[in-house]
Write an enzyme that holds these catalytic residues in place. Structure first.
Site, short mmCIF file in Angstrom:
data_model
loop_
_atom_site.label_atom_id
_atom_site.label_comp_id
_atom_site.label_asym_id
_atom_site.label_seq_id
_atom_site.Cartn_x
_atom_site.Cartn_y
_atom_site.Cartn_z
N SER A 5 0.88 -1.18 0.00
CA SER A 5 0.00 0.00 0.00
C SER A 5 0.91 1.22 0.00
CB SER A 5 -0.92 -0.02 1.22
OG SER A 5 -0.17 -0.15 2.41
N ALA A 41 -4.53 17.24 11.39
CA ALA A 41 -5.30 17.20 12.63
C ALA A 41 -6.08 18.50 12.82
CB ALA A 41 -4.37 16.94 13.81
N HIS A 66 -6.99 8.99 6.02
CA HIS A 66 -6.61 9.05 7.43
C HIS A 66 -7.63 9.96 8.10
CE1 HIS A 66 -2.04 8.11 6.84
NE2 HIS A 66 -2.77 7.53 5.91
N ASP A 98 -1.67 15.04 15.52
CA ASP A 98 -0.80 15.99 16.24
C ASP A 98 -1.24 17.38 15.84
OD1 ASP A 98 1.01 14.29 17.56
OD2 ASP A 98 2.06 13.91 15.68
N HIS A 256 3.96 -0.95 3.66
CA HIS A 256 3.24 0.31 3.40
C HIS A 256 4.31 1.37 3.13
CE1 HIS A 256 0.04 3.33 3.82
NE2 HIS A 256 0.87 4.04 4.58
P1 FAD Z 1 -2.57 7.25 20.18
O1 FAD Z 1 -2.64 5.80 19.88
O2 FAD Z 1 -3.76 7.90 20.82
O3 FAD Z 1 -1.29 7.46 21.11
C1 FAD Z 1 -0.74 8.74 21.39
C2 FAD Z 1 0.04 8.74 22.68
O4 FAD Z 1 -0.84 8.67 23.80
C3 FAD Z 1 1.00 7.57 22.86
O5 FAD Z 1 2.09 8.03 23.59
C4 FAD Z 1 0.20 6.57 23.68
O6 FAD Z 1 1.02 5.72 24.46
C5 FAD Z 1 -0.66 7.48 24.55
N1 FAD Z 1 -2.02 6.95 24.77
C6 FAD Z 1 -2.80 6.33 23.84
N2 FAD Z 1 -4.01 6.03 24.35
C7 FAD Z 1 -4.01 6.50 25.61
C8 FAD Z 1 -4.99 6.50 26.62
N3 FAD Z 1 -6.22 6.00 26.42
N4 FAD Z 1 -4.65 7.07 27.82
C9 FAD Z 1 -3.42 7.62 28.01
N5 FAD Z 1 -2.44 7.62 27.07
C10 FAD Z 1 -2.74 7.09 25.88
N6 FAD Z 1 -0.81 12.48 12.07
C11 FAD Z 1 -1.68 13.35 11.50
O7 FAD Z 1 -1.92 14.43 12.05
N7 FAD Z 1 -2.31 13.05 10.32
C12 FAD Z 1 -2.12 11.88 9.68
O8 FAD Z 1 -2.70 11.63 8.61
C13 FAD Z 1 -1.22 10.92 10.27
N8 FAD Z 1 -1.00 9.70 9.71
C14 FAD Z 1 -0.22 8.79 10.34
C15 FAD Z 1 -0.10 7.49 9.81
C16 FAD Z 1 0.69 6.53 10.45
C17 FAD Z 1 0.77 5.13 9.84
C18 FAD Z 1 1.40 6.86 11.62
C19 FAD Z 1 2.28 5.85 12.28
C20 FAD Z 1 1.28 8.13 12.17
C21 FAD Z 1 0.46 9.10 11.54
N9 FAD Z 1 0.28 10.38 12.07
C22 FAD Z 1 -0.57 11.28 11.48
C23 FAD Z 1 1.00 10.78 13.30
C24 FAD Z 1 0.16 10.50 14.55
O9 FAD Z 1 -1.03 11.26 14.53
C25 FAD Z 1 1.01 10.89 15.74
O10 FAD Z 1 2.07 9.98 15.89
C26 FAD Z 1 0.28 11.10 17.04
O11 FAD Z 1 1.16 11.72 17.96
C27 FAD Z 1 -0.23 9.83 17.69
O12 FAD Z 1 -1.25 9.26 17.00
P2 FAD Z 1 -1.80 7.81 17.40
O13 FAD Z 1 -3.00 7.56 16.59
O14 FAD Z 1 -0.71 6.84 17.40
O15 FAD Z 1 -2.22 8.13 18.94
#
Ligand code: FAD
Length: 274
Positions: A5, A41, A66, A98, A256
């Site tokens: 992908s 975001a 996304h 973020d 990917h």
């Molecule tokens: P989460 O899984 O929510 O985790 C974020 C942090 O919070 C981690 O440190 C985790 O340990 C902690 N955490 C998670 N759940 C909880 C909880 N319930 N309670 C307390 N702590 C918790 N960013 C964008 O803005 N747009 C995009 O399109 C985008 N695409 C991406 C695609 C991929 C494949 C990847 C790997 C990243 C992408 N990102 C994107 C970046 C991503 O948004 C950031 O890395 C962001 O900081 C974390 O997103 P996440 O979904 O992993 O968050």
């Protein structure tokens, strides 16, 4: 056959879009499982993401938008989900996102990706296949690796079907992560996210921001090439092809590519390993 992908980001200009459509057409020939399109975001790229998602679908390749939860209200998210459902979208890459520094969480009703997974399941049942993010080298804001694994598990329990990793250059970090989550009883596919190396300064900047480690031997070699772009590309292709080959040979379920909206570097790696 290996599933591949690709990832695009939304373009800002007409000429950028024209170029991306050519990249789309070239990559479509590889029969990817999907092409995903990033989302700013808080909805900063909402319309532009949708436009590229539509362009991907028009090529006959499945598009995977996304979607992130910070900075968007539940009403915003609901509207986007219904729109995607009507467009025939079947897969979403589900993220926290973020927000740019200085932007408040004011609009956010959902704070973490596991809450967005839960929300999408509540709103749309099993309509969408949900991808989530995984961090073999730990998310940069996580307290520690163990807590990050537990937070990854929350996303899976909330209904994620599959995961795509942050990019990395050390295959062992991927295998270690997969081993650890499998020991927790998690069975979903974890697809390595692969970043082609084409430009050292950009890569260094990205890697600092997202917590991906560039091993010393790679960093030193890239630094030594200076402005010699051809050598950087050649070395990058070798290093990332070797990494990808090793991942697939040792059981990774697919690849990917973070294409950066370019076809050549991802295709060069793919042609070396497929
Ligand atoms: P989460 O899984 O929510 O985790 C974020 C942090 O919070 C981690 O440190 C985790 O340990 C902690 N955490 C998670 N759940 C909880 C909880 N319930 N309670 C307390 N702590 C918790 N960013 C964008 O803005 N747009 C995009 O399109 C985008 N695409 C991406 C695609 C991929 C494949 C990847 C790997 C990243 C992408 N990102 C994107 C970046 C991503 O948004 C950031 O890395 C962001 O900081 C974390 O997103 P996440 O979904 O992993 O968050």
């Amino acid at each position: 056959m290996t599933n591949i992908s690709f990832e695009f980001f939304p373009t800002q200009t007409e000429s950028g879009t024209e170029k991306l459509l050519k990249v789309r057409d070239r990559l479509a020939q590889e029969n990817p499982e999907f092409i995903s399109v990033t989302y700013g975001a808080g909805g900063s790229t909402r319309d532009r993401t949708r436009a590229i998602v539509k362009a991907v679908q028009e090529s006959g390749v499945a598009a995977a938008p996304h979607l992130s939860c910070v900075g968007d209200s539940k009403a915003d998210l609901r509207e986007i989900l219904l729109d995607y459902k009507e467009m025939g979208i079947k897969r979403i890459v589900t993220l926290r996102g973020d927000l740019p520094s200085g932007t408040g969480m004011a609009n956010s009703e959902l704070r973490y990706a596991n809450e967005l997974v839960e929300f999408i399941r509540q709103e749309t049942g099993d309509h969408f296949t949900l991808e989530v993010a995984a961090y073999p080298e730990m998310h940069p804001q996580a307290d520690n690796f163990e807590n990050d694994l537990k937070n990854f598990e929350r996303k899976v329990k909330a209904g994620a079907d599959s995961a795509i990793t942050q990019y990395f250059f050390n295959a062992d970090s991927y295998f270690h992560f997969v081993e650890r989550v499998q020991a927790m009883g998690i069975q979903i596919p974890i697809i390595p996210g692969i970043m082609p190396i084409t430009n050292y300064s950009k890569l260094a900047r990205f890697s600092d921001a997202c917590g991906a480690e560039i091993p010393r031997w790679i960093r030193k070699q890239l630094e030594a090439y200076g402005d010699d772009q051809a050598s950087i590309m050649k070395f990058g292709e070798e290093v990332v092809s070797d990494l990808s080959r090793k991942l697939l040979e040792q059981g990774a379920p697919g690849i990917h590519f973070y294409t950066m909206n370019q076809a050549e570097a991802s295709l060069a790696i793919w042609n070396n390993i497929k």
